[in-house]
Design an enzyme around this catalytic site. Structure first.
Site, short mmCIF file in Angstrom:
data_model
loop_
_atom_site.label_atom_id
_atom_site.label_comp_id
_atom_site.label_asym_id
_atom_site.label_seq_id
_atom_site.Cartn_x
_atom_site.Cartn_y
_atom_site.Cartn_z
N ASP A 13 -14.53 7.45 5.04
CA ASP A 13 -15.20 8.48 4.25
C ASP A 13 -14.28 9.63 3.87
O ASP A 13 -14.70 10.78 3.78
CB ASP A 13 -16.44 9.04 5.00
CG ASP A 13 -17.35 7.93 5.48
OD1 ASP A 13 -17.59 6.99 4.71
OD2 ASP A 13 -17.79 7.98 6.64
N LYS A 16 -11.70 8.05 -0.59
CA LYS A 16 -10.73 7.11 -1.19
C LYS A 16 -11.17 6.67 -2.58
O LYS A 16 -10.34 6.47 -3.46
CB LYS A 16 -10.59 5.84 -0.31
CG LYS A 16 -10.00 6.11 1.06
CD LYS A 16 -9.91 4.84 1.88
CE LYS A 16 -11.26 4.33 2.36
NZ LYS A 16 -11.95 5.18 3.34
N GLY A 40 -18.64 2.37 1.54
CA GLY A 40 -19.41 2.88 0.41
C GLY A 40 -18.58 3.90 -0.31
O GLY A 40 -18.02 4.80 0.30
N HIS A 41 -18.43 3.73 -1.61
CA HIS A 41 -17.69 4.71 -2.40
C HIS A 41 -18.66 5.38 -3.35
O HIS A 41 -19.35 4.69 -4.08
CB HIS A 41 -16.66 4.02 -3.31
CG HIS A 41 -15.60 3.30 -2.57
ND1 HIS A 41 -14.97 3.82 -1.49
CD2 HIS A 41 -15.03 2.10 -2.79
CE1 HIS A 41 -14.07 2.97 -1.06
NE2 HIS A 41 -14.09 1.91 -1.84
N GLN A 225 -12.88 1.82 5.03
CA GLN A 225 -12.91 2.51 6.33
C GLN A 225 -11.64 3.36 6.51
O GLN A 225 -11.09 3.83 5.53
CB GLN A 225 -13.08 1.52 7.49
CG GLN A 225 -14.49 0.91 7.59
CD GLN A 225 -14.68 -0.28 6.68
OE1 GLN A 225 -13.85 -1.16 6.62
NE2 GLN A 225 -15.79 -0.33 5.99
P1 IMP Z 1 -19.50 -1.79 11.40
O1 IMP Z 1 -18.29 -1.74 10.54
O2 IMP Z 1 -20.78 -1.82 10.62
O3 IMP Z 1 -19.43 -2.88 12.43
O4 IMP Z 1 -19.55 -0.41 12.24
C1 IMP Z 1 -18.62 -0.10 13.24
C2 IMP Z 1 -18.25 1.38 13.22
O5 IMP Z 1 -17.52 1.65 12.04
C3 IMP Z 1 -19.45 2.33 13.19
O6 IMP Z 1 -19.11 3.51 13.89
C4 IMP Z 1 -19.61 2.64 11.72
O7 IMP Z 1 -20.28 3.87 11.50
C5 IMP Z 1 -18.16 2.70 11.30
N1 IMP Z 1 -17.95 2.42 9.87
C6 IMP Z 1 -17.96 1.23 9.25
N2 IMP Z 1 -17.71 1.37 7.94
C7 IMP Z 1 -17.52 2.68 7.73
C8 IMP Z 1 -17.17 3.44 6.57
O8 IMP Z 1 -16.98 2.94 5.46
N3 IMP Z 1 -17.06 4.79 6.76
C9 IMP Z 1 -17.22 5.37 7.98
N4 IMP Z 1 -17.53 4.69 9.07
C10 IMP Z 1 -17.67 3.36 8.96
#
Ligand code: IMP
Length: 430
Positions: A13, A16, A40-41, A225
């Site tokens: 977040d 990007k 998510g963008h 991420q």
């Molecule tokens: P998962 O990727 O859904 O398995 O989540 C694992 C961890 O990564 C959690 O803490 C999510 O909130 C975090 N996470 C996954 N994708 C994002 C992202 O795009 N931005 C911020 N945190 C993320």
């Protein structure tokens, strides 16, 4: 021509999407290489807001080819939904601008259900996943029982694989997690149908990239991420299940390391994280509320309020090393306006000693307290500024100090969400 990887330096977040969108002008291809619709963008283009989870933001630019690499985990229902929404808003989507690797892993309905059921079962110890099935899909990839895009195009093969996989998934869901099982038929036909719809886009992305390299076209690799959510290098186990670091672009897109020339790290001017896990500079006070409100820090995927705190240069320096950053882009600088002083975490203190790197264990990280450097804040509205020299002196000092601590040139400063609310100091492709 140089190719560029854009990565997040914190916990995701970082903004990007906007930077990738800006740099897409200079690229012919934009490639995602890891993650899935956990990302998510949010993009603001011409006053219109677009949210993407899977499709690279480059899709809004005519003449660009967006690729979803083999390292991504793809939920076909989500992808088709995004495609439909784009078409409804007048953006053409087809094989001329969107390609998917035949090796991309498919997120199946049992992955989503397992993700959510496991999180429920973990109770207070939950990771705080996005519930999109990301982790279970990567587990199956490594466990050699994943379904790939190519499988959705082969009815007999897909049926046989599903028949082999489902009993184990159902056993886990029913007997271990107390959830609902799936029948083969309820998955088979809908997934074959989605495979038929996506077939024109499915190809060998690695070969496409090789051809682009031969033609001398620029490629932009778009990380999802952030570095500290990396399964190897992040705050394990509070991480995602892929490698968001730059080196992963080679594996996740099918390209050799000699073709990755530049790496731009996106640094939000403060730190945020969603989900659980230690966060040394977190502000659970009025400063935290200011950052949430002014930065609109709610997840674009789950809508969750993000945890906020001061910029942590220990985190950023780790990202410089792990990604081999060649430049920095600082985003959301405007959110710091009116805060005085502006604090920078320059190191940690743990057990009475100064520490410059992130410890490997959560236990030690949770005992780290930030050592702050306080810099004067600024009150002037900076959103209209387009040249570095026109920023208030305090803002320039803050940026130069961040650059100095990172040891990498500052190339872009973003002072607002819109495309033009940007100060370009250096071209990251150059
Ligand atoms: P998962 O990727 O859904 O398995 O989540 C694992 C961890 O990564 C959690 O803490 C999510 O909130 C975090 N996470 C996954 N994708 C994002 C992202 O795009 N931005 C911020 N945190 C993320």
């Amino acid at each position: 021509m140089p190719n560029l990887v854009v990565v997040g330096t914190q916990w995701g977040d970082e903004g990007k999407g906007k930077i990738v969108d800006l740099l897409t002008e200079q690229a012919r291809m934009v490639v995602r290489f890891q993650g899935g619709n956990n990302a998510g963008h949010t993009l603001v283009v011409g006053g219109e807001k677009f949210i993407f989870h899977l499709i690279p933001s480059g899709i809004l630019h005519p003449g660009k080819v967006c690729c979803i690499g083999n390292g991504v985990v793809l939920d076909p229902e989500v992808l088709l939904g995004e495609m439909e929404r784009l078409v409804a808003r007048g953006v053409a989507v087809g094989p001329e601008n969107l390609r998917i690797s035949e090796r991309t892993q498919v997120i199946m309905p049992y992955h989503r259900r397992l993700d959510q059921a496991r999180e429920r079962a973990r109770g207070d110890g939950k990771i705080g996943t996005t519930g999109r099935g990301i982790g279970p899909c990567y587990e199956d990839k490594i466990g050699r029982r994943g379904i790939r895009m190519a499988d959705l195009l082969d009815e007999a093969g897909f049926r046989a694989k599903l028949a082999e996989i489902l009993p184990e998934k159902n056993f886990l869901l029913e007997k271990f997690l107390g959830d609902q099982p799936f029948t083969l038929e309820e998955i088979l036909e809908p997934y074959l149908e989605m495979g038929r719809r996506l077939r024109p886009l499915v190809t060998n992305v690695s070969v496409l990239l090789e051809e682009a390299v031969r033609r001398g076209e620029n490629i932009l690799f778009e990380g999802a991420q952030g570095t500290h959510l990396d399964i190897d290098h992040g705050t394990y186990p509070f991480v995602t299940s892929s490698n968001p670091v730059a080196g992963s672009a080679c594996v996740g897109a099918g390209i050799g390391p000699q073709h990755l020339h530049r790496v731009l790290g996106i640094v939000k001017a403060y730190t945020t994280r969603v989900g659980g896990g230690p966060f040394p500079t977190e502000c659970r006070d009025a400063i935290g509320d200011h950052l949430v409100e002014c930065g609109v820090e709610f997840g674009s995927t789950t809508g969750r309020r993000r945890r906020c705190g001061w910029l942590d240069m220990v985190v950023v320096r780790e990202a410089v090393r792990l990604n081999g950053l060649t430049g920095l882009a600082i985003t959301k600088l405007d959110v710091l306006t009116t805060l005085d002083p502006v604090r920078l975490c320059v190191a940690y203190e743990v057990d009475g000693r100064r520490r410059e790197t992130m410890p490997a264990t959560l236990e030690e990280l949770s005992r780290c307290t930030p050592i702050f450097e306080d810099l004067p804040g600024w009150r002037e509205d900076i959103r209209g500024v387009r040249r570095f020299e026109d920023l208030p002196a305090a803002t320039r000092s803050y940026l130069r100090r961040v650059e100095e601590l990172a040891g990498v040139p500052l190339q872009i400063v973003s002072v607002g969400p819109a495309r033009d609310e940007t100060i370009m100091l250096q071209n990251p492709f150059a």
